[in-house]
Design a protein around this motif. Structure first.
Motif, short mmCIF file in Angstrom:
data_model
loop_
_atom_site.label_atom_id
_atom_site.label_comp_id
_atom_site.label_asym_id
_atom_site.label_seq_id
_atom_site.Cartn_x
_atom_site.Cartn_y
_atom_site.Cartn_z
N TRP A 428 -12.89 -0.27 -16.34
CA TRP A 428 -11.86 -1.04 -17.05
C TRP A 428 -11.72 -2.45 -16.50
CZ3 TRP A 428 -7.96 -3.20 -14.25
CH2 TRP A 428 -7.81 -2.74 -12.94
N SER A 429 -12.17 -2.66 -15.27
CA SER A 429 -11.86 -3.89 -14.55
C SER A 429 -12.69 -5.06 -15.06
CB SER A 429 -12.11 -3.68 -13.06
OG SER A 429 -12.00 -4.91 -12.37
N PRO A 430 -12.08 -6.22 -15.25
CA PRO A 430 -12.84 -7.42 -15.60
C PRO A 430 -13.51 -8.07 -14.40
CG PRO A 430 -10.51 -7.95 -15.50
CD PRO A 430 -10.61 -6.48 -15.22
N TYR A 431 -13.23 -7.58 -13.19
CA TYR A 431 -13.77 -8.19 -11.98
C TYR A 431 -15.13 -7.59 -11.65
CZ TYR A 431 -8.71 -8.84 -11.53
OH TYR A 431 -7.38 -9.12 -11.76
N PRO A 432 -15.96 -8.34 -10.94
CA PRO A 432 -17.18 -7.73 -10.37
C PRO A 432 -16.78 -6.57 -9.46
CG PRO A 432 -17.21 -10.12 -10.14
CD PRO A 432 -15.85 -9.77 -10.61
N TYR A 433 -17.65 -5.60 -9.32
CA TYR A 433 -17.28 -4.41 -8.58
C TYR A 433 -16.91 -4.74 -7.13
CZ TYR A 433 -17.05 0.55 -7.54
OH TYR A 433 -16.61 1.79 -7.20
N GLY A 434 -17.64 -5.69 -6.55
CA GLY A 434 -17.30 -6.10 -5.19
C GLY A 434 -15.92 -6.74 -5.13
N GLY A 435 -15.60 -7.58 -6.12
CA GLY A 435 -14.27 -8.18 -6.16
C GLY A 435 -13.19 -7.15 -6.38
N LEU A 436 -13.47 -6.14 -7.19
CA LEU A 436 -12.50 -5.07 -7.39
C LEU A 436 -12.21 -4.35 -6.08
CD1 LEU A 436 -10.82 -3.17 -9.22
CD2 LEU A 436 -12.93 -1.86 -9.61
N MET A 437 -13.26 -4.08 -5.29
CA MET A 437 -13.05 -3.39 -4.02
C MET A 437 -12.26 -4.25 -3.04
SD MET A 437 -14.22 -0.50 -4.66
CE MET A 437 -13.84 0.11 -3.03
N LEU A 438 -12.50 -5.55 -3.06
CA LEU A 438 -11.73 -6.43 -2.16
C LEU A 438 -10.24 -6.41 -2.53
CD1 LEU A 438 -14.07 -9.54 -1.77
CD2 LEU A 438 -13.70 -7.66 -0.16
N ARG A 439 -9.93 -6.26 -3.80
CA ARG A 439 -8.52 -6.21 -4.21
C ARG A 439 -7.83 -4.92 -3.74
NH1 ARG A 439 -10.92 -9.69 -7.54
NH2 ARG A 439 -9.67 -11.37 -8.45
N HIS A 440 -8.61 -3.93 -3.40
CA HIS A 440 -8.03 -2.69 -2.87
C HIS A 440 -7.53 -2.86 -1.43
CE1 HIS A 440 -8.61 0.21 -6.06
NE2 HIS A 440 -9.86 -0.17 -6.23
N THR A 441 -7.77 -4.02 -0.82
CA THR A 441 -7.30 -4.25 0.54
C THR A 441 -5.89 -4.82 0.58
OG1 THR A 441 -8.22 -6.50 0.60
CG2 THR A 441 -9.66 -4.68 1.29
N ILE A 442 -5.34 -5.24 -0.56
CA ILE A 442 -4.05 -5.94 -0.56
C ILE A 442 -2.94 -5.03 -0.07
CG2 ILE A 442 -2.35 -7.09 -2.02
CD1 ILE A 442 -4.66 -8.00 -3.82
N VAL A 443 -2.81 -3.85 -0.66
CA VAL A 443 -1.73 -2.94 -0.28
C VAL A 443 -1.90 -2.43 1.15
CG1 VAL A 443 -0.68 -0.69 -0.77
CG2 VAL A 443 -1.16 -2.28 -2.64
N PRO A 444 -3.11 -1.99 1.58
CA PRO A 444 -3.25 -1.58 2.98
C PRO A 444 -2.91 -2.67 3.99
CG PRO A 444 -5.08 -0.77 1.70
CD PRO A 444 -4.33 -1.69 0.81
N VAL A 445 -3.30 -3.91 3.69
CA VAL A 445 -2.96 -5.00 4.62
C VAL A 445 -1.46 -5.22 4.65
CG1 VAL A 445 -3.14 -7.48 4.98
CG2 VAL A 445 -5.20 -6.15 4.47
N ALA A 446 -0.82 -5.20 3.49
CA ALA A 446 0.63 -5.42 3.45
C ALA A 446 1.37 -4.31 4.20
CB ALA A 446 1.11 -5.49 2.00
N LEU A 447 1.03 -3.05 3.93
CA LEU A 447 1.69 -1.95 4.63
C LEU A 447 1.35 -1.95 6.12
CD1 LEU A 447 1.32 1.02 2.11
CD2 LEU A 447 3.40 -0.22 2.71
N GLY A 448 0.08 -2.28 6.44
CA GLY A 448 -0.30 -2.34 7.84
C GLY A 448 0.49 -3.39 8.60
N LEU A 449 0.74 -4.53 7.97
CA LEU A 449 1.53 -5.57 8.62
C LEU A 449 2.98 -5.14 8.79
CD1 LEU A 449 0.07 -8.78 6.91
CD2 LEU A 449 -0.33 -7.95 9.24
N VAL A 450 3.50 -4.38 7.82
CA VAL A 450 4.86 -3.84 7.98
C VAL A 450 4.92 -2.91 9.19
CG1 VAL A 450 6.61 -2.38 6.93
CG2 VAL A 450 5.45 -4.12 5.56
N PHE A 451 3.93 -2.00 9.29
CA PHE A 451 3.89 -1.10 10.45
C PHE A 451 3.73 -1.90 11.74
CE2 PHE A 451 1.96 2.41 7.59
CZ PHE A 451 3.22 2.65 7.05
N ALA A 452 2.90 -2.95 11.68
CA ALA A 452 2.70 -3.78 12.87
C ALA A 452 3.98 -4.50 13.27
CB ALA A 452 1.59 -4.79 12.62
#
Length: 570
Positions: A428-452
């Motif tokens: 469904w994604s209009p992004y290249p597959y690599g770009g789609l996978m990079l966007r999956h890092t947004i939530v983990p980084v945000a939550l990880g920084l909250v935990f940090a």
């Protein structure tokens, strides 16, 4: 065997779960319908050509286990006693060990009960092979004659582990407290016998009753927090911060504590009532085993077949080194968690679609958030230990902190792993597959920084000072490392068969593990030295070096993950 008789046997086997039938059969079951002896004889004759091969496999496995125990257990234990007889003093650790025993034994016992109960959600202690479940149990046989041997086998295996733990306790008390070995073994064996058998009995209850299984699913997060709290209390007690009244409550709170009272009985730190605790533990174990025996002989056949097939699927995945598949099969059989009540409003911007899906997926899997929090706590505790340690101990504690930190962040990357399990999910994604996978890092980084941030507050309260910057600095690198692993693709089983050799044998397993864990291995290897320097000497130069190394590692790993993601569609 007539069709009517067979139908009666099947119907009776399915109705046996209601508990109002004798041995899983209804009132129409009589001795003429009992073909147990004939079926077992036929099965024994059919399996006779393979029995010798199977016995050889079992014997080889037992030989390997005994060899490992002798090389890594018996010989080092003898050497410690020889050194003690020659003047080596291990009693300097006796006070700390005795202080850690009360809450430590409670943590180990509760942990064993929790592990057994969680295992029973998908497998359980009474799981015959698939051919037995699919063929033999459909015949007019006594169900208990088929299932009870597997129950006793599980009891024997768990009991062997408990006795091994008793021997370890005996050696520890004999070296550090100078307790008589016979007395130490006898008192430690109370817990070594009772706790494993209680865990097996609890697992049978989970396997037999769905209500108990639901209770286990609900109680697992709280039990995990309790085990972690007890382990932390044990470490603090060993460091000299004891809460004696709380320890007494824990020791007398149930079978998990009675074992600790028994273990302390032959030592100077004995708690009054040791024989009473031992008798209570033995009596509770005997009652639990008897109830479990009755339940194991009348398990619902549908439950037995389902668990047998699940176990077969997990073993097949492990034999082909498909570790993620094995985890997914086991998790799928453990039951569906309750749907989350919290919902997120749909995003108004297309750029937020991937983070919204990832956040929603984590909300519907609260267990992953809980495990991430627990592992973050372990990472902080390991870092605190590393800051106060020197030489090899400090390096080991630093590596442990980094491993726990990566493990905590990796729990948040499950949406990315699901995306790579089936690349069609991203169509469904209009992004290249690599770009789609990079966007999956947004939530983990945000939550990880909250935990940090929370971890940083704890570090400041503990007097860590500028070390507070280390936790947020490492989060992006660990997220990138997890993304590299998520994009690794099909399992490279051919690495296990590599012809490369080393003085210790084939390096194939090492090569496979290096590929399988490539992301975290690179991140941890690159960050260990900067973190050791920053934890031991938190100067501005060392902190700046750590931040720069983490940024470089993050950039390199993200580029690697992008390249790997592109190859998944090739």
């Amino acid at each position: 065997m007539s069709t009517t008789t067979r139908h009666t046997a099947d119907q009776a086997g399915n109705d046996g779960a209601d508990g109002d039938l004798d041995d899983g059969r209804d009132a129409s079951w009589d001795e003429e319908d009992d073909w147990t002896a004939e079926a077992l004889l036929l099965l024994r004759n059919l399996r006779s050509p393979h029995r010798r091969k199977r016995a050889g496999q079992v014997g080889f496995a037992v030989y390997c286990v005994l060899l490992i125990l002798v090389v890594w257990g018996v010989l080092p234990g003898f050497s410690l006693f020889i050194k003690s007889s020659m003047g080596a003093d291990y009693t300097v650790h006796g006070a700390a060990i005795l202080a850690a025993v009360p809450s430590g034994v409670c943590a180990l016992a509760l942990g064993a009960l929790l592990v057994a109960a969680r295992d029973a959600l998908w497998r359980g202690p009474v799981v015959p092979p698939r051919d037995t479940a699919d063929w033999l149990l459909t015949q007019p046989v006594r169900i208990s004659r088929i299932l009870l041997p597997w129950f006793w086998l599980s009891c024997a295996v768990s009991l062997s582990v408990g006795l091994l733990a008793s021997v370890i306790g005996m050696v520890t008390l004999g070296l550090t407290v100078k307790t008589g070995l016979a007395a130490a073994l006898a008192w430690c064996a109370v817990g070594g016998v009772c706790v494993p058998l209680l865990a097996t009995a609890l697992a049978v209850a989970v396997e037999a009753h769905e209500s108990v299984a639901r209770w286990v699913r609900t109680a697992t997060p709280y039990a995990g927090l309790l085990v972690l709290a007890l382990a932390t209390q044990s470490g603090l007690a060993a460091a000299g911060h004891r809460v004696t009244w709380l320890e007494r409550i824990e020791l007398w709170s149930g079978p998990w504590g009675w074992s600790g009272i028994a273990a302390l009985s032959p030592t100077p730190a004995a708690v009054p009532g040791g024989p009473v605790a031992a008798l209570l533990s033995l009596a509770a174990t005997a009652a639990a085993v008897e109830l479990a025996r009755r339940a194991a002989g009348a398990l619902p056949l549908a439950t037995v077949r389902q668990r047998s097939r699940t176990t077969t699927g997990v073993l097949a995945a492990l034999q082909t080194v498909e570790l993620r598949t094995a985890r997914q099969v086991a998790a799928g059989a453990s039951g569906t968690p309750r749907p989350a009540r919290l919902q997120l409003p749909a995003p108004r911007h297309a750029a937020l679609a991937v983070p919204w899906r990832d956040a929603l997926a984590l909300i519907h899997a609260p267990g992953r958030l809980g495990r991430s929090v627990l592992l973050s706590v372990l990472a902080v505790l390991s870092a605190v230990v590393a800051a106060d340690s020197r030489h090899a101990g400090g390096v080991a504690a630093t590596v442990a902190a980094l491993v726990f930190g990566y493990w905590a962040v990796a729990q948040l990357l499950e949406p990315a792993r699901l995306e790579t399990d089936d690349t069609r999910r991203g169509s469904w994604s209009p992004y290249p597959y690599g770009g789609l996978m990079l966007r999956h890092t947004i939530v983990p980084v945000a939550l990880g920084l909250v935990f940090a941030l929370v971890a940083g507050v704890c570090v400041v309260l503990l007097g860590g000072g500028v070390r507070v910057a280390l936790a947020p600095a490492v989060v992006p690198a660990f997220v990138a490392a997890g993304l590299v692993n998520a994009c690794r693709g099909v399992s490279k089983q051919h690495l296990l068969l590599s012809p490369a050799q080393s003085p210790t044998g084939s390096v194939g397993p090492v090569l496979f593990l290096a590929w399988y864990l490539s992301g975290p291995l690179v991140a941890i290897a690159a960050l260990t030295v900067p973190f050791v320097l920053s934890l031991h000497a938190p100067t501005a130069e060392h902190l700046l070096l750590t931040v720069c190394v983490s940024a470089a590692v993050t950039a390199g790993l993200l580029q690697w993950a992008y390249a790997r993601a592109g190859k998944l569609l090739a």
